[in-house]
Write a protein that holds these residues in place. Structure first.
Motif, PDB file in Angstrom:
ATOM      1  N   TYR A  99       4.505  41.957   9.792  1.00  0.00           N
ATOM      2  CA  TYR A  99       5.265  43.053  10.410  1.00  0.00           C
ATOM      3  C   TYR A  99       5.418  42.846  11.907  1.00  0.00           C
ATOM      4  O   TYR A  99       6.314  43.405  12.535  1.00  0.00           O
ATOM      5  N   ASN A 101       4.520  39.570  13.948  1.00  0.00           N
ATOM      6  CA  ASN A 101       4.048  38.272  14.454  1.00  0.00           C
ATOM      7  C   ASN A 101       4.448  38.091  15.920  1.00  0.00           C
ATOM      8  O   ASN A 101       3.627  37.739  16.767  1.00  0.00           O
ATOM      9  N   ILE A 149      -6.568  29.341  18.219  1.00  0.00           N
ATOM     10  CA  ILE A 149      -7.521  29.301  17.097  1.00  0.00           C
ATOM     11  C   ILE A 149      -6.947  30.167  15.977  1.00  0.00           C
ATOM     12  O   ILE A 149      -6.864  31.385  16.110  1.00  0.00           O
ATOM     13  N   GLY A 150      -6.501  29.524  14.901  1.00  0.00           N
ATOM     14  CA  GLY A 150      -5.864  30.252  13.798  1.00  0.00           C
ATOM     15  C   GLY A 150      -4.356  30.108  13.909  1.00  0.00           C
ATOM     16  O   GLY A 150      -3.711  30.888  14.627  1.00  0.00           O
ATOM     17  N   VAL A 151      -3.812  29.097  13.213  1.00  0.00           N
ATOM     18  CA  VAL A 151      -2.371  28.830  13.329  1.00  0.00           C
ATOM     19  C   VAL A 151      -1.665  29.437  12.119  1.00  0.00           C
ATOM     20  O   VAL A 151      -1.097  28.736  11.273  1.00  0.00           O
ATOM     21  N   GLY A 152      -1.724  30.754  12.032  1.00  0.00           N
ATOM     22  CA  GLY A 152      -1.036  31.466  10.961  1.00  0.00           C
ATOM     23  C   GLY A 152       0.245  32.055  11.504  1.00  0.00           C
ATOM     24  O   GLY A 152       0.860  31.509  12.437  1.00  0.00           O
ATOM     25  N   ILE A 154       0.893  34.704  13.339  1.00  0.00           N
ATOM     26  CA  ILE A 154       0.889  35.072  14.762  1.00  0.00           C
ATOM     27  C   ILE A 154       0.626  33.839  15.630  1.00  0.00           C
ATOM     28  O   ILE A 154       1.319  33.609  16.628  1.00  0.00           O
ATOM     29  N   GLY A 155      -0.353  33.026  15.229  1.00  0.00           N
ATOM     30  CA  GLY A 155      -0.696  31.825  15.999  1.00  0.00           C
ATOM     31  C   GLY A 155       0.517  30.922  16.217  1.00  0.00           C
ATOM     32  O   GLY A 155       0.711  30.378  17.305  1.00  0.00           O
ATOM     33  N   TYR A 172      -6.219  24.832  16.385  1.00  0.00           N
ATOM     34  CA  TYR A 172      -7.360  24.662  15.465  1.00  0.00           C
ATOM     35  C   TYR A 172      -7.197  25.636  14.305  1.00  0.00           C
ATOM     36  O   TYR A 172      -6.916  26.821  14.506  1.00  0.00           O
ATOM     37  N   ILE A 175      -7.027  25.214   7.840  1.00  0.00           N
ATOM     38  CA  ILE A 175      -5.959  24.594   7.049  1.00  0.00           C
ATOM     39  C   ILE A 175      -4.952  23.992   8.031  1.00  0.00           C
ATOM     40  O   ILE A 175      -4.413  24.718   8.874  1.00  0.00           O
ATOM     41  N   ASN A 198      -6.508  33.857  17.052  1.00  0.00           N
ATOM     42  CA  ASN A 198      -5.534  34.431  16.102  1.00  0.00           C
ATOM     43  C   ASN A 198      -5.924  34.182  14.651  1.00  0.00           C
ATOM     44  O   ASN A 198      -5.052  34.055  13.781  1.00  0.00           O
ATOM     45  N   CYS A 199      -7.232  34.081  14.400  1.00  0.00           N
ATOM     46  CA  CYS A 199      -7.680  33.893  13.006  1.00  0.00           C
ATOM     47  C   CYS A 199      -8.206  35.233  12.482  1.00  0.00           C
ATOM     48  O   CYS A 199      -8.480  36.144  13.261  1.00  0.00           O
ATOM     49  N   PRO A 200      -8.354  35.369  11.171  1.00  0.00           N
ATOM     50  CA  PRO A 200      -8.891  36.644  10.656  1.00  0.00           C
ATOM     51  C   PRO A 200     -10.407  36.706  10.851  1.00  0.00           C
ATOM     52  O   PRO A 200     -11.049  35.675  11.072  1.00  0.00           O
ATOM     53  N   ARG A 228      -9.809  40.052  15.995  1.00  0.00           N
ATOM     54  CA  ARG A 228     -10.803  41.080  15.676  1.00  0.00           C
ATOM     55  C   ARG A 228     -11.998  40.912  16.615  1.00  0.00           C
ATOM     56  O   ARG A 228     -12.437  39.792  16.884  1.00  0.00           O
ATOM     57  N   HIS A 298      -6.774  48.071  21.101  1.00  0.00           N
ATOM     58  CA  HIS A 298      -6.097  47.580  19.907  1.00  0.00           C
ATOM     59  C   HIS A 298      -4.628  48.054  19.868  1.00  0.00           C
ATOM     60  O   HIS A 298      -4.219  48.804  18.970  1.00  0.00           O
TER      61      HIS A 298
HETATM   62  P1  NAD Z   1      -2.469  34.766   9.017  1.00  0.00           P
HETATM   63  O1  NAD Z   1      -3.263  34.949   7.772  1.00  0.00           O
HETATM   64  O2  NAD Z   1      -1.013  34.486   8.921  1.00  0.00           O
HETATM   65  O3  NAD Z   1      -3.108  33.574   9.874  1.00  0.00           O
HETATM   66  C1  NAD Z   1      -4.471  33.422  10.078  1.00  0.00           C
HETATM   67  C2  NAD Z   1      -4.766  31.934  10.250  1.00  0.00           C
HETATM   68  O4  NAD Z   1      -6.157  31.810  10.551  1.00  0.00           O
HETATM   69  C3  NAD Z   1      -4.501  31.123   8.972  1.00  0.00           C
HETATM   70  O5  NAD Z   1      -3.705  29.998   9.288  1.00  0.00           O
HETATM   71  C4  NAD Z   1      -5.886  30.733   8.512  1.00  0.00           C
HETATM   72  O6  NAD Z   1      -5.939  29.461   7.859  1.00  0.00           O
HETATM   73  C5  NAD Z   1      -6.647  30.691   9.839  1.00  0.00           C
HETATM   74  N1  NAD Z   1      -8.089  30.737   9.669  1.00  0.00           N
HETATM   75  C6  NAD Z   1      -8.812  31.319   8.688  1.00  0.00           C
HETATM   76  N2  NAD Z   1     -10.128  31.070   8.871  1.00  0.00           N
HETATM   77  C7  NAD Z   1     -10.227  30.320   9.983  1.00  0.00           C
HETATM   78  C8  NAD Z   1     -11.319  29.744  10.692  1.00  0.00           C
HETATM   79  N3  NAD Z   1     -12.567  29.854  10.240  1.00  0.00           N
HETATM   80  N4  NAD Z   1     -11.052  29.034  11.810  1.00  0.00           N
HETATM   81  C9  NAD Z   1      -9.776  28.872  12.243  1.00  0.00           C
HETATM   82  N5  NAD Z   1      -8.705  29.393  11.618  1.00  0.00           N
HETATM   83  C10 NAD Z   1      -8.930  30.098  10.510  1.00  0.00           C
HETATM   84  O7  NAD Z   1      -2.758  36.052   9.878  1.00  0.00           O
HETATM   85  P2  NAD Z   1      -1.896  36.606  11.106  1.00  0.00           P
HETATM   86  O8  NAD Z   1      -0.842  37.507  10.594  1.00  0.00           O
HETATM   87  O9  NAD Z   1      -1.519  35.472  11.996  1.00  0.00           O
HETATM   88  O10 NAD Z   1      -2.974  37.539  11.825  1.00  0.00           O
HETATM   89  C11 NAD Z   1      -4.160  36.992  12.394  1.00  0.00           C
HETATM   90  C12 NAD Z   1      -5.120  38.112  12.728  1.00  0.00           C
HETATM   91  O11 NAD Z   1      -4.583  38.871  13.810  1.00  0.00           O
HETATM   92  C13 NAD Z   1      -5.300  39.153  11.609  1.00  0.00           C
HETATM   93  O12 NAD Z   1      -6.296  38.747  10.682  1.00  0.00           O
HETATM   94  C14 NAD Z   1      -5.700  40.387  12.363  1.00  0.00           C
HETATM   95  O13 NAD Z   1      -7.106  40.417  12.439  1.00  0.00           O
HETATM   96  C15 NAD Z   1      -5.149  40.171  13.768  1.00  0.00           C
HETATM   97  N6  NAD Z   1      -4.105  41.146  14.130  1.00  0.00           N
HETATM   98  C16 NAD Z   1      -4.298  41.911  15.230  1.00  0.00           C
HETATM   99  C17 NAD Z   1      -3.332  42.811  15.642  1.00  0.00           C
HETATM  100  C18 NAD Z   1      -3.509  43.647  16.894  1.00  0.00           C
HETATM  101  O14 NAD Z   1      -2.791  44.645  17.060  1.00  0.00           O
HETATM  102  N7  NAD Z   1      -4.412  43.320  17.791  1.00  0.00           N
HETATM  103  C19 NAD Z   1      -2.162  42.950  14.889  1.00  0.00           C
HETATM  104  C20 NAD Z   1      -1.978  42.148  13.763  1.00  0.00           C
HETATM  105  C21 NAD Z   1      -2.957  41.234  13.393  1.00  0.00           C
END
Ligand code: NAD
Length: 334
Positions: A99, A101, A149-152, A154-155, A172, A175, A198-200, A228, A298
């Motif tokens: 919703y 990114n 950190i966390g290339v999903g 948002i990353g 990093y 996956i 940017n990881c969960p 988080r 937040h």
């Molecule tokens: P996503 O699932 O698309 O991406 C997360 C990425 O983190 C994935 O590529 C996953 O492989 C990677 N990951 C998982 N475990 C890992 C580890 N141990 N080390 C490194 N990478 C790891 O999620 P997203 O949509 O990009 O969101 C990321 C996080 O952002 C959410 O889980 C949420 O906690 C947070 N978020 C915060 C806000 C805010 O308002 N502050 C809003 C939305 C999301």
């Protein structure tokens, strides 16, 4: 279907009241749902709950709702839900991926720029009539290294924007998906000028950024956490900042925020605070006094556009829950 919506903001109340299908019986509550929330008995037979990140749906809370079939999270992360309990009790859990990114990625740079250009200090200097260009000198993002950190979802947006600023990027992830400059975490920590988390939150990422991880960072590193709070050890971060081991930190999320983010002042006297959270609160209060720290409650997701997308996706999730056997979107857990 009877759904209880907790942590309901005005925009959500207006939107959902107007658009929710008339087969749904919605009940809206302003407060969060956690183990200390009072729940009138007449609501305990609801079919579904809908909450934001600040609610805490542990087994103690969930077991009160004997008829519960669905949880509609109005957020991406689901670390605030006991998924094991849900699986054992056939409760379907939906979230709202994608919703916002760009929304969150933009905020990462809002934080990076605010800290690196010393914008709060600049405003303060005008208010105080004490303008000193030497103390207000910032640094550029251009040609610096952004570690993600966390290339999903948002990353990847953070990486796109970083390239736009002319930054080098190190990535990093557990996956390695896509043509990104993936390195081991240690290398990212050692070489990055800005580090965006940017990881969960999960058992592997809880306190991923602890004292040891921070000790590997550059002295000029700026840490940005919009993921988080529990991914970063607050106490270790505080000591690293006062001992000048890193340059600054910008946190949109903090440990124990479910207790703090509703009302920081109220929580000063909050009797139900867990001891562990009181300790975190102590260090967060101390960090707030530091000029090289920004903490926000937040709000990275909180734009009008993103909020509307959350509600659209939530409504779709609610509708698809009627057709669950035909396959529904955005199911965290079946
Ligand atoms: P996503 O699932 O698309 O991406 C997360 C990425 O983190 C994935 O590529 C996953 O492989 C990677 N990951 C998982 N475990 C890992 C580890 N141990 N080390 C490194 N990478 C790891 O999620 P997203 O949509 O990009 O969101 C990321 C996080 O952002 C959410 O889980 C949420 O906690 C947070 N978020 C915060 C806000 C805010 O308002 N502050 C809003 C939305 C999301």
């Amino acid at each position: 279907m009877k759904i209880l919506f907790y942590d309901t903001k005005k925009i959500e109340l207006d939107y959902l009241s107007e658009k929710i299908p008339n087969t749904i019986e919605p009940y809206f509550f302003k407060n969060v749902l956690n183990s200390s929330t009072y729940i009138d008995e007449k609501y305990l037979n609801c079919d579904a709950l809908s909450v934001f990140v600040s609610s805490s749906l542990d087994s103690e809370v969930l077991s009160k709702f004997k008829n519960l079939k669905f949880i509609f999270l109005r957020c991406v992360g689901f670390s605030n839900v006991d998924l094991k309990y849900c699986k054992e009790n056939n409760i379907y859990v939906f979230n709202t991926p994608n919703y916002g990114n760009s929304t969150v990625a933009e905020y990462v740079f809002a934080l990076a720029l605010t800290l690196s250009k010393k914008i709060p200090q600049a405003k303060e200097s005008i208010i105080n009539g004490d303008i000193n260009q030497d103390t207000l000198r910032g640094v550029e993002l251009y040609s610096k290294t952004m570690g993600v950190i966390g290339v999903g979802a948002i990353g990847r947006k953070v990486i796109n924007i970083a390239h736009g600023f002319g930054m080098d990027v190190l990535a990093y992830d557990v996956i390695k998906n896509g043509a990104y400059n993936f390195v081991e975490l240690d290398e990212l920590l050692k070489k990055s000028d800005f580090i965006s988390i940017n990881c969960p939150l999960n058992e592997k990422t809880r306190n991923l950024i602890d004292k040891i991880a921070i000790s590997k960072m550059k002295r000029n590193a700026i840490l940005i956490n919009t993921a988080r709070g529990e991914i970063v050890d607050t106490q270790a971060l505080y000591y690293a900042l006062i001992e000048n081991k890193i340059k600054g930190a910008a946190l949109d999320v903090i440990e124990c925020e479910e207790y703090f983010c509703q009302s920081w002042k109220k929580c000063n006297n909050c009797t139900e605070l867990k001891d562990i959270c009181l300790k975190k609160f102590f260090f967060i209060q101390k960090m707030l006094q530091l000029p090289n720290v920004i903490i926000t409650p937040h709000i990275a997701y909180n734009t009008k556009e993103a909020q509307e997308r959350i509600l659209d996706i939530t409504l779709k999730n609610i509708s698809s829950s009627f057709n669950i056997s035909y396959g529904a979107n955005n199911l965290v857990l079946i």
